[in-house]
Design an enzyme around this catalytic site. Sequence first.
Site, PDB file in Angstrom:
ATOM      1  N   ASP A  51      19.252  37.781 -12.578  1.00  0.00           N
ATOM      2  CA  ASP A  51      18.372  37.684 -11.408  1.00  0.00           C
ATOM      3  C   ASP A  51      19.047  38.221 -10.146  1.00  0.00           C
ATOM      4  O   ASP A  51      20.263  38.442 -10.118  1.00  0.00           O
ATOM      5  CB  ASP A  51      17.981  36.212 -11.218  1.00  0.00           C
ATOM      6  CG  ASP A  51      16.558  36.031 -10.722  1.00  0.00           C
ATOM      7  OD1 ASP A  51      16.041  36.925 -10.042  1.00  0.00           O
ATOM      8  OD2 ASP A  51      15.974  34.979 -11.020  1.00  0.00           O
ATOM      9  N   ASP A 111       6.992  36.874 -10.544  1.00  0.00           N
ATOM     10  CA  ASP A 111       6.995  35.411 -10.565  1.00  0.00           C
ATOM     11  C   ASP A 111       5.572  34.873 -10.541  1.00  0.00           C
ATOM     12  O   ASP A 111       5.368  33.664 -10.688  1.00  0.00           O
ATOM     13  CB  ASP A 111       7.767  34.858  -9.357  1.00  0.00           C
ATOM     14  CG  ASP A 111       9.258  34.755  -9.639  1.00  0.00           C
ATOM     15  OD1 ASP A 111       9.659  34.946 -10.804  1.00  0.00           O
ATOM     16  OD2 ASP A 111      10.023  34.486  -8.688  1.00  0.00           O
TER      17      ASP A 111
HETATM   18  C1  GLA Z   1      13.589  33.907  -9.562  1.00  0.00           C
HETATM   19  C2  GLA Z   1      12.998  34.342 -10.869  1.00  0.00           C
HETATM   20  C3  GLA Z   1      12.377  33.179 -11.570  1.00  0.00           C
HETATM   21  C4  GLA Z   1      13.409  32.105 -11.780  1.00  0.00           C
HETATM   22  C5  GLA Z   1      14.018  31.718 -10.457  1.00  0.00           C
HETATM   23  C6  GLA Z   1      15.171  30.762 -10.655  1.00  0.00           C
HETATM   24  O1  GLA Z   1      12.590  33.536  -8.680  1.00  0.00           O
HETATM   25  O2  GLA Z   1      12.075  35.366 -10.701  1.00  0.00           O
HETATM   26  O3  GLA Z   1      11.806  33.572 -12.791  1.00  0.00           O
HETATM   27  O4  GLA Z   1      14.398  32.590 -12.657  1.00  0.00           O
HETATM   28  O5  GLA Z   1      14.503  32.844  -9.758  1.00  0.00           O
HETATM   29  O6  GLA Z   1      15.726  30.362  -9.471  1.00  0.00           O
END
Ligand code: GLA
Length: 682
Positions: free
Chosen positions: A442, A504
């Site tokens: 990430d 997300d």
């Molecule tokens: C980002 C990712 C999510 C999740 C969060 C965790 O927003 O896109 O899918 O992994 O971080 O903090």
Amino acid sequence: MQPEFVTLHSPACTAIWEARPDEAPLWRYWGPRLPDGVVPPAPLRDTRPEPSFSLHFDQPLSIFPTMGMGWFGQSALMASRAGQDWAQQITATRAEKIADGVIFHMADDVARISVAITIRLNSATDTLTLSTTLTNMGDDVLEVSFLASGNLPLPADSAHVRSYGGRHNSEFVAIDDALTRSQWRRENRRGLTSHDCFPGAIVSCADGAAYGAQLAWSGNHLQTIEWLDDGRRQWIMGEALAPGEMRLAPGQSMTTPELLATCSADGANGVSWAFHRAIRTRMTWPDGVMKPRPVHLNTWEGFYFDHDLDALKELAEAAARVGIERYVLDDGWFKGRDDDTSSLGDWVVDARKYPDGLMPLARHVVDSGMEFGLWVEPEMINPDSDLYRAHPDWALHIGGRPLLGARNQLVLDMSLPQVRDYLFDAVAQHLRNLPISYLKWDHNRDLTHAGNSAKFRSQVLGSYELMARLRSAFPDVEIESCAGGGGRIDAGVIAHTHRFWTSDCIDAISRVSIQRGFLQFMPPEVMGSHVGACPAHSTGRMQSMPFRAGVALPGHFGVELDLRKLTQTETDDLAATIARYKALRNRLHHGRVWQGEAGDSVVWQAHGDEDQLLLIVTRTAPTTMRHQPHLRLDMVDPARRYRLMRDGAAPVDMDGAWLARMGLPLPPMKGEEVLVYELAAR
Ligand code: GLA
């Protein structure tokens, strides 16, 4: 002096340059395939009549247009030596043929630079790949503020450009602009690929042809389309450099990211077919081939930071029961990470949540028949972390300036070898000690205060290097590229990774357009598409399980909710879609994808080839019509008959010509519904 015409052909595309030994090659043609042996009727150099109020020296579009010596359009290079040598013009060129392309070796003896532009036209993908290497041949530093990866010609009937904007939770918002005599420009300075500005676009022409380009780069980028005096347009794309970011010492070189470009007489679907093939060739899979994309479970939206070992084990059991094949433990597993205010950088397991480490959970997952994956965010550091307390200087900063937080975190300076070494060891210890076959990687913020001298470029290169190092040490581990959802989706990072977390936002209605934009550039097997909870966490909207699952079906399918909370009907519906996905995934993920719109809130996509197609029809809102619209499927072979099969309906045979011209009649559909057809040529 007679020029040499340099021609590259692929099955669907042709590119032709007019090359002379004393100037940059002129662009003569880039477009749908011309027959073998076609050459321009006459050289362009010194054959055009001189218009009034014009230079005696004509300067048509070249592969390396530069300012100051008769070119008034966009320059492929902006550079100077402390204000000198700001005007460049190629004085020598040599064309070197390579297997599937050409390298134009060029020099400007006055500005003392050498430039090599490598152009390949891949026959298997119909994609041009361009990159530029610039070398400072002078005695002083050459300060470069822009170096194009490539400069492309667009035909005079290029009429519209579709690019993509957006934000976190809303990636791939289509932006349609008419091309006029005004300059068109998209630029990203967020330091990573960004949600806001995808590094590519699709240009469509009056004759139905389309042109596409995308930059293989996970950092700042810009692209400009500008009208030219001969009616064509110039499309220039490259990395966007910050002031002072690229200072080439004498003898030093820089090479741009690659630009992928293609064109198709078949329009935007032809462009995506070329891009899908090109992306597939850029990827490296464990063991060299892509295995069927395993059904994912991701813990994030079901559990967030609330890691309870027993609950997570129960989740694994529930996941195995519905047919899930990979279990990814998301954020929250490491020391002190109870919310997003702390601990990034401290990649040790939280002993409160996992007193015996991660092995009991990982074992449980593996023993349940699934792969185990782990979330990491290597480039990030929270000020509230042991790492920051030990090495505050490792975070990117500008002396005398405040540290700007985002999600309470700062960014590590990936140009520092000690930072990359630390991160390699931190991640490698888990890969060594646990049965981990997958990393979700990430990157949850934009870059700001990127060093006393700007380090955007070295940041990207540092991340790529760390990914490559981990891949080479752990070749069986796949990596998912995520940046708050789809903030790092590009053709550069895919060389190190195997999946994108598309957004997300898992709301299925939102996902329809996000996924359609994604599929314009990237193939479906790398499109992470999950079934989320109801109501959707990002929007609060509610959709049925069959609709959520149907929208996720064509990508790399996954589930992101607490399975224990589903009703029996929802569980059964989900399990049925998982079974269907497993039966269809090889067909969904290897062939071609066509996308279309029928109007009245109905969109469709077809995966496969002219013999066998999976057709996915999605209605996103209730109909406004008494009778459903027809779907015109112009990719089928009009000379053949097709058998159409759909769950719950008797098979029907239809002529390809009818499907292509009149279209497939649709049954009544609910306001939010996905239908899957199988079409087989008879
Ligand atoms: C980002 C990712 C999510 C999740 C969060 C965790 O927003 O896109 O899918 O992994 O971080 O903090």
